[in-house]
Design a protein around this motif. Sequence first.
Motif, PDB file in Angstrom:
ATOM      1  N   UNK A 110      38.419-130.665 -92.614  1.00 26.22           N
ATOM      2  CA  UNK A 110      39.573-131.172 -93.356  1.00 26.22           C
ATOM      3  C   UNK A 110      39.680-132.700 -93.392  1.00 26.22           C
ATOM      4  N   UNK A 111      38.647-133.402 -92.975  1.00 25.01           N
ATOM      5  CA  UNK A 111      38.744-134.861 -92.928  1.00 25.01           C
ATOM      6  C   UNK A 111      38.408-135.497 -94.274  1.00 25.01           C
ATOM      7  N   UNK A 112      39.381-136.216 -94.787  1.00 22.43           N
ATOM      8  CA  UNK A 112      39.222-137.040 -95.993  1.00 22.43           C
ATOM      9  C   UNK A 112      39.685-138.447 -95.613  1.00 22.43           C
ATOM     10  N   UNK A 113      39.365-139.456 -96.394  1.00 23.05           N
ATOM     11  CA  UNK A 113      39.849-140.803 -96.054  1.00 23.05           C
ATOM     12  C   UNK A 113      41.357-140.867 -95.848  1.00 23.05           C
ATOM     13  N   UNK A 114      42.123-140.221 -96.723  1.00 25.41           N
ATOM     14  CA  UNK A 114      43.572-140.255 -96.578  1.00 25.41           C
ATOM     15  C   UNK A 114      44.030-139.550 -95.300  1.00 25.41           C
ATOM     16  N   UNK A 115      43.407-138.397 -95.006  1.00 33.18           N
ATOM     17  CA  UNK A 115      43.809-137.637 -93.807  1.00 33.18           C
ATOM     18  C   UNK A 115      43.481-138.417 -92.539  1.00 33.18           C
ATOM     19  N   UNK A 116      42.366-139.106 -92.546  1.00 34.42           N
ATOM     20  CA  UNK A 116      41.977-139.919 -91.381  1.00 34.42           C
ATOM     21  C   UNK A 116      42.956-141.069 -91.184  1.00 34.42           C
ATOM     22  N   UNK A 117      43.357-141.704 -92.275  1.00 35.10           N
ATOM     23  CA  UNK A 117      44.305-142.817 -92.168  1.00 35.10           C
ATOM     24  C   UNK A 117      45.651-142.342 -91.636  1.00 35.10           C
ATOM     25  N   UNK A 118      46.064-141.146 -92.016  1.00 34.29           N
ATOM     26  CA  UNK A 118      47.318-140.597 -91.492  1.00 34.29           C
ATOM     27  C   UNK A 118      47.228-140.369 -89.983  1.00 34.29           C
ATOM     28  N   UNK A 119      46.093-139.910 -89.506  1.00 35.55           N
ATOM     29  CA  UNK A 119      45.911-139.727 -88.067  1.00 35.55           C
ATOM     30  C   UNK A 119      45.864-141.075 -87.354  1.00 35.55           C
ATOM     31  N   UNK A 120      45.274-142.080 -88.002  1.00 32.96           N
ATOM     32  CA  UNK A 120      45.325-143.445 -87.451  1.00 32.96           C
ATOM     33  C   UNK A 120      46.778-143.874 -87.251  1.00 32.96           C
ATOM     34  N   UNK A 121      47.574-143.683 -88.296  1.00 32.18           N
ATOM     35  CA  UNK A 121      48.981-144.105 -88.253  1.00 32.18           C
ATOM     36  C   UNK A 121      49.769-143.330 -87.197  1.00 32.18           C
ATOM     37  N   UNK A 122      49.424-142.058 -87.000  1.00 31.91           N
ATOM     38  CA  UNK A 122      50.123-141.239 -86.012  1.00 31.91           C
ATOM     39  C   UNK A 122      49.789-141.650 -84.584  1.00 31.91           C
ATOM     40  N   UNK A 123      48.626-142.292 -84.409  1.00 35.48           N
ATOM     41  CA  UNK A 123      48.251-142.769 -83.078  1.00 35.48           C
ATOM     42  C   UNK A 123      47.211-141.934 -82.369  1.00 35.48           C
ATOM     43  N   UNK A 124      46.444-141.105 -83.099  1.00 36.46           N
ATOM     44  CA  UNK A 124      45.380-140.327 -82.460  1.00 36.46           C
ATOM     45  C   UNK A 124      44.398-141.259 -81.761  1.00 36.46           C
ATOM     46  N   UNK A 156      33.718-144.676 -91.337  1.00 38.00           N
ATOM     47  CA  UNK A 156      34.253-145.771 -92.137  1.00 38.00           C
ATOM     48  C   UNK A 156      35.731-146.025 -91.884  1.00 38.00           C
ATOM     49  N   UNK A 157      36.507-144.963 -91.656  1.00 36.28           N
ATOM     50  CA  UNK A 157      37.969-145.115 -91.665  1.00 36.28           C
ATOM     51  C   UNK A 157      38.663-144.887 -90.326  1.00 36.28           C
ATOM     52  N   UNK A 158      38.056-144.180 -89.406  1.00 34.98           N
ATOM     53  CA  UNK A 158      38.773-143.780 -88.187  1.00 34.98           C
ATOM     54  C   UNK A 158      38.978-144.944 -87.239  1.00 34.98           C
ATOM     55  N   UNK A 159      40.178-145.026 -86.680  1.00 32.44           N
ATOM     56  CA  UNK A 159      40.492-146.010 -85.658  1.00 32.44           C
ATOM     57  C   UNK A 159      40.745-145.291 -84.337  1.00 32.44           C
ATOM     58  N   UNK A 160      39.957-144.248 -84.083  1.00 37.11           N
ATOM     59  CA  UNK A 160      40.029-143.504 -82.824  1.00 37.11           C
ATOM     60  C   UNK A 160      38.606-143.149 -82.409  1.00 37.11           C
ATOM     61  N   UNK A 161      38.460-142.861 -81.113  1.00 38.95           N
ATOM     62  CA  UNK A 161      37.140-142.541 -80.572  1.00 38.95           C
ATOM     63  C   UNK A 161      36.683-141.176 -81.082  1.00 38.95           C
TER      64      UNK A 161
END
Length: 340
Positions: A110-124, A156-161
């Motif tokens: 289910x990972x798309x650029x938008x979905x990844x950015x939402x998880x970034x914002x949530x703090x994953x 490219x987009x994830x800000x989590x490990x």
Amino acid sequence: MRKSTFLKLKLREAAFISRALLSTNHVVLAHIIPMRRCNLACGYCNEYDQVSKPVPLEVMQRRLDKLAELGTSVVTISGGEPMMHPQLDDLVRHIRKHGMIAGLISNGYYFTPDRIKRLNDAGLEYLQISIDSVDPDEVSRKSLRVLDKKLRYLAEHADFHININSVIGGGIKQPEDALTVAQRAVELGFSTTVGVIHDDDGTLKPLTENEKEIFHAVKKLGNKDHARLNWFQDSIAEGKPYEWRCRSGSRYLYICEDGLVHWCSQQRGYPGTPLEDYTMEDFAREYKTEKWCAPTCTIQCVHQVGILDNWRDPQMTPVQIRREQKQKEKERVGEVLRAE
């Protein structure tokens, strides 16, 4: 992952490890299930169904509040497929609100650029994806060919490990695929681990000689990563038992979709206590209980938590613990009678 985020995460890791070494009276890691349903049906998996509804957000928030009360350091959301939960981002935010580290285990679909950015914002902060093969087959659709585009989005987009777990054993037809998966993970900048597929109760399926060679080759990749504290696997690969002290039910908790605490994903049913009723008395009992399945356990996360306490506090069998409890009860009764 940005360098600043990486450094903050390393500091948080150091803090929770130090806390765990100094004190044994809190939960280190909890796996919590917001829904059992999954979009896939992998042949070796016993952790999903195809009908369950998501656990309501307010119920999950109460469970996370309870984990915070138990002093939990890390909460990993698992399933089923947790990305199917419509309020996953809110669950991540609630974990972070309590100061706990937020992790996620997903099949990656289910990972798309938008979905990844939402998880970034949530703090994953952590994500793990297991990939079973290079090409999909009748056993598993979690293949590199299907998921490579998703992995590129994450790079490219994830800000989590991100950790990619390749697997050996079970019904995996091409064990060489594990090395290909691990090499691709390293190429994309992810950490990588290798898992030995367990049987229905979470215990050992010994590897063939070819599988052993590939297993050790994969382990050499990314050895410096903290996720590779898996020395128990060397014994498992040889089909030998590994002596250690499993702290499931105390330092590690598995909370199913019904809100019950279990030893782990492969030992569901005991203790089976509702999380809302779980006390430090339950914690203490399970901390010192010797688990029958420990010598041939293949579950990495439980082993990694066990490392923190392997050197202290010997455990007892359930029979020995019951005898100890009866003796303490007799002593208390004797004290009461003497006082009277």
